[in-house]
Design a protein around this motif. Sequence first.
Motif, PDB file in Angstrom:
ATOM      1  N   LEU A   1       0.826  -1.207   0.000  1.00 37.47           N
ATOM      2  CA  LEU A   1       0.000   0.000   0.000  1.00 37.47           C
ATOM      3  C   LEU A   1       0.858   1.254   0.000  1.00 37.47           C
ATOM      4  CD1 LEU A   1      -2.843  -0.984   2.493  1.00 37.47           C
ATOM      5  CD2 LEU A   1      -3.048  -0.637   0.022  1.00 37.47           C
ATOM      6  N   ARG A   2       1.936   1.239   0.790  1.00 34.00           N
ATOM      7  CA  ARG A   2       2.803   2.416   0.852  1.00 34.00           C
ATOM      8  C   ARG A   2       3.453   2.684  -0.490  1.00 34.00           C
ATOM      9  NH1 ARG A   2       7.941   2.848   4.872  1.00 34.00           N
ATOM     10  NH2 ARG A   2       8.945   1.748   3.173  1.00 34.00           N
ATOM     11  N   LYS A   3       3.930   1.628  -1.130  1.00 30.64           N
ATOM     12  CA  LYS A   3       4.537   1.779  -2.448  1.00 30.64           C
ATOM     13  C   LYS A   3       3.523   2.304  -3.455  1.00 30.64           C
ATOM     14  CE  LYS A   3       8.825   0.447  -1.891  1.00 30.64           C
ATOM     15  NZ  LYS A   3       9.971   1.344  -2.176  1.00 30.64           N
ATOM     16  N   PHE A   4       2.291   1.792  -3.392  1.00 32.11           N
ATOM     17  CA  PHE A   4       1.253   2.200  -4.332  1.00 32.11           C
ATOM     18  C   PHE A   4       0.924   3.677  -4.171  1.00 32.11           C
ATOM     19  CE2 PHE A   4      -3.280   3.008  -5.096  1.00 32.11           C
ATOM     20  CZ  PHE A   4      -3.342   2.731  -6.460  1.00 32.11           C
ATOM     21  N   PHE A   5       0.680   4.110  -2.939  1.00 27.39           N
ATOM     22  CA  PHE A   5       0.270   5.490  -2.728  1.00 27.39           C
ATOM     23  C   PHE A   5       1.413   6.466  -2.952  1.00 27.39           C
ATOM     24  CE2 PHE A   5      -3.293   3.490  -0.403  1.00 27.39           C
ATOM     25  CZ  PHE A   5      -4.323   4.105  -1.095  1.00 27.39           C
ATOM     26  N   LEU A   6       2.645   6.051  -2.664  1.00 27.85           N
ATOM     27  CA  LEU A   6       3.777   6.918  -2.980  1.00 27.85           C
ATOM     28  C   LEU A   6       3.868   7.121  -4.485  1.00 27.85           C
ATOM     29  CD1 LEU A   6       6.645   5.791  -0.567  1.00 27.85           C
ATOM     30  CD2 LEU A   6       5.209   7.821  -0.434  1.00 27.85           C
ATOM     31  N   HIS A   7       3.616   6.058  -5.250  1.00 19.74           N
ATOM     32  CA  HIS A   7       3.644   6.174  -6.706  1.00 19.74           C
ATOM     33  C   HIS A   7       2.520   7.078  -7.191  1.00 19.74           C
ATOM     34  CE1 HIS A   7       4.036   5.078 -10.924  1.00 19.74           C
ATOM     35  NE2 HIS A   7       2.746   4.758 -10.937  1.00 19.74           N
ATOM     36  N   LYS A   8       1.307   6.910  -6.640  1.00 16.89           N
ATOM     37  CA  LYS A   8       0.187   7.748  -7.052  1.00 16.89           C
ATOM     38  C   LYS A   8       0.452   9.217  -6.721  1.00 16.89           C
ATOM     39  CE  LYS A   8      -3.285   6.620  -8.501  1.00 16.89           C
ATOM     40  NZ  LYS A   8      -3.711   6.512  -9.912  1.00 16.89           N
ATOM     41  N   ASN A   9       1.116   9.472  -5.615  1.00 13.05           N
ATOM     42  CA  ASN A   9       1.411  10.846  -5.206  1.00 13.05           C
ATOM     43  C   ASN A   9       2.433  11.529  -6.109  1.00 13.05           C
ATOM     44  OD1 ASN A   9      -0.343  10.864  -3.057  1.00 13.05           O
ATOM     45  ND2 ASN A   9       1.189  10.262  -1.551  1.00 13.05           N
ATOM     46  N   GLU A  10       3.024  10.781  -7.027  1.00 10.97           N
ATOM     47  CA  GLU A  10       4.043  11.339  -7.912  1.00 10.97           C
ATOM     48  C   GLU A  10       3.445  12.006  -9.154  1.00 10.97           C
ATOM     49  OE1 GLU A  10       8.095  10.557  -7.410  1.00 10.97           O
ATOM     50  OE2 GLU A  10       6.698  11.572  -6.086  1.00 10.97           O
ATOM     51  N   GLU A  11       2.202  11.730  -9.478  1.00  9.58           N
ATOM     52  CA  GLU A  11       1.658  12.162 -10.761  1.00  9.58           C
ATOM     53  C   GLU A  11       1.572  13.677 -10.884  1.00  9.58           C
ATOM     54  OE1 GLU A  11      -2.015  10.071 -11.125  1.00  9.58           O
ATOM     55  OE2 GLU A  11      -1.044   8.117 -11.378  1.00  9.58           O
ATOM     56  N   LEU A  12       0.949  14.359  -9.939  1.00 12.12           N
ATOM     57  CA  LEU A  12       0.825  15.816 -10.002  1.00 12.12           C
ATOM     58  C   LEU A  12       2.187  16.505  -9.889  1.00 12.12           C
ATOM     59  CD1 LEU A  12      -0.788  18.434 -10.161  1.00 12.12           C
ATOM     60  CD2 LEU A  12      -1.204  18.232  -7.683  1.00 12.12           C
ATOM     61  N   PRO A  13       3.034  16.132  -8.907  1.00 14.90           N
ATOM     62  CA  PRO A  13       4.361  16.773  -8.831  1.00 14.90           C
ATOM     63  C   PRO A  13       5.186  16.595 -10.099  1.00 14.90           C
ATOM     64  CG  PRO A  13       3.892  15.606  -6.809  1.00 14.90           C
ATOM     65  CD  PRO A  13       2.812  15.224  -7.768  1.00 14.90           C
ATOM     66  N   ALA A  14       5.135  15.406 -10.703  1.00 16.25           N
ATOM     67  CA  ALA A  14       5.884  15.178 -11.941  1.00 16.25           C
ATOM     68  C   ALA A  14       5.392  16.103 -13.043  1.00 16.25           C
ATOM     69  CB  ALA A  14       5.748  13.720 -12.373  1.00 16.25           C
ATOM     70  N   PHE A  15       4.084  16.321 -13.097  1.00 21.89           N
ATOM     71  CA  PHE A  15       3.516  17.251 -14.085  1.00 21.89           C
ATOM     72  C   PHE A  15       3.980  18.680 -13.819  1.00 21.89           C
ATOM     73  CE2 PHE A  15       0.104  20.356 -14.873  1.00 21.89           C
ATOM     74  CZ  PHE A  15       0.040  20.288 -16.266  1.00 21.89           C
ATOM     75  N   LEU A  16       3.990  19.079 -12.550  1.00 16.79           N
ATOM     76  CA  LEU A  16       4.315  20.460 -12.199  1.00 16.79           C
ATOM     77  C   LEU A  16       5.765  20.824 -12.502  1.00 16.79           C
ATOM     78  CD1 LEU A  16       2.391  20.762  -8.809  1.00 16.79           C
ATOM     79  CD2 LEU A  16       1.755  21.763 -11.008  1.00 16.79           C
ATOM     80  N   ILE A  17       6.684  19.863 -12.308  1.00 20.43           N
ATOM     81  CA  ILE A  17       8.102  20.200 -12.510  1.00 20.43           C
ATOM     82  C   ILE A  17       8.648  19.675 -13.831  1.00 20.43           C
ATOM     83  CG2 ILE A  17       8.511  20.260 -10.013  1.00 20.43           C
ATOM     84  CD1 ILE A  17      10.115  17.633 -10.395  1.00 20.43           C
ATOM     85  N   GLN A  18       7.751  19.259 -14.743  1.00 21.78           N
ATOM     86  CA  GLN A  18       8.233  18.655 -15.981  1.00 21.78           C
ATOM     87  C   GLN A  18       9.108  19.617 -16.795  1.00 21.78           C
ATOM     88  OE1 GLN A  18       5.329  17.849 -19.098  1.00 21.78           O
ATOM     89  NE2 GLN A  18       3.802  19.084 -18.049  1.00 21.78           N
ATOM     90  N   LYS A  19       8.823  20.917 -16.734  1.00 24.98           N
ATOM     91  CA  LYS A  19       9.629  21.862 -17.491  1.00 24.98           C
ATOM     92  C   LYS A  19      11.052  21.907 -16.956  1.00 24.98           C
ATOM     93  CE  LYS A  19       9.553  26.530 -19.417  1.00 24.98           C
ATOM     94  NZ  LYS A  19       8.803  27.825 -19.474  1.00 24.98           N
ATOM     95  N   LEU A  20      11.200  21.824 -15.643  1.00 21.82           N
ATOM     96  CA  LEU A  20      12.533  21.805 -15.042  1.00 21.82           C
ATOM     97  C   LEU A  20      13.263  20.511 -15.356  1.00 21.82           C
ATOM     98  CD1 LEU A  20      11.835  23.306 -11.501  1.00 21.82           C
ATOM     99  CD2 LEU A  20      13.229  24.341 -13.295  1.00 21.82           C
ATOM    100  N   TYR A  21      12.522  19.408 -15.392  1.00 23.18           N
ATOM    101  CA  TYR A  21      13.155  18.113 -15.608  1.00 23.18           C
ATOM    102  C   TYR A  21      13.560  17.904 -17.060  1.00 23.18           C
ATOM    103  CZ  TYR A  21      14.145  13.167 -15.031  1.00 23.18           C
ATOM    104  OH  TYR A  21      14.790  11.958 -14.985  1.00 23.18           O
ATOM    105  N   HIS A  22      12.769  18.402 -17.993  1.00 17.85           N
ATOM    106  CA  HIS A  22      12.978  18.075 -19.405  1.00 17.85           C
ATOM    107  C   HIS A  22      13.594  19.207 -20.230  1.00 17.85           C
ATOM    108  CE1 HIS A  22      10.948  14.240 -19.101  1.00 17.85           C
ATOM    109  NE2 HIS A  22       9.911  14.809 -18.522  1.00 17.85           N
ATOM    110  N   GLN A  23      13.988  20.309 -19.620  1.00 17.29           N
ATOM    111  CA  GLN A  23      14.412  21.451 -20.425  1.00 17.29           C
ATOM    112  C   GLN A  23      15.799  21.320 -21.037  1.00 17.29           C
ATOM    113  OE1 GLN A  23      16.339  24.972 -17.935  1.00 17.29           O
ATOM    114  NE2 GLN A  23      14.279  24.556 -17.223  1.00 17.29           N
TER     115      GLN A  23
END
Length: 227
Positions: free
Chosen positions: A9-31
């Motif tokens: 469960l912890r692994k699952f919810f940690l993964h789910k919690n990554e979706e919005l943050p990954a979207f928000l910082i995608q410009k920093l990650y992929h620039q």
Amino acid sequence: MKKKIDYILRKFFLHKNEELPAFLIQKLYHQGSYLPYTTSSLKFRFLACLVNDIVVNGRTSVLEFGSGISTIIVARLIKMNNLNCTITTVDESAEWQEIIKKILKEENLSDYVNFVCAPTVKSTDLELSYEYNGEVVFAANGDKKFDLVLVDGPSAWQKTNIMSRASNLKFMKNNMADKYTIFVDNSDRPGETELAKRIQAELKVRPIYLDPTFMTFSKGQHFNYVI
């Protein structure tokens, strides 16, 4: 059985919690150059909290234990937002730092980062600990005052060095600004748990657990940076 279910469960919810943050910082990650994201990397949620704190609380001097993706992300942020901020990043591996330096150089970000290579030595006051070479770190820090600290090093995943990060407090306790945030990754492990106890005892600040593996400490008035 319960432990296994809790782990899943912890692994699952940690993964789910990554979706919005990954979207928000995608410009920093992929620039710029491709950044090799691995199981050792900070999770996207924590990277997002880190850059949030820098922006909304005007952090100007970052001390990072453990060079990596976070070094590059913060340097990109400084350039993108034209921030008055610099990073001092400490790592035990010169070879690893050369990889980070190469990416920064290719993206014209080198001026924002001060690299400190401090090979680890066996701790004289803590068992199962190989801490950064104190003479090197203290010489590099000098009288600098840091308002953001990220603890993601040195290596502490083996039984022989699992307490290594507990010694990091000595490198920051006399070099903190009046207002600051400290981020601690892998906060569910013994060494990081001990570090948290030392921070509470000596700096008189209490932790905020973002999840079972990551905590922050903040001193002074600040705007919310948690996602």
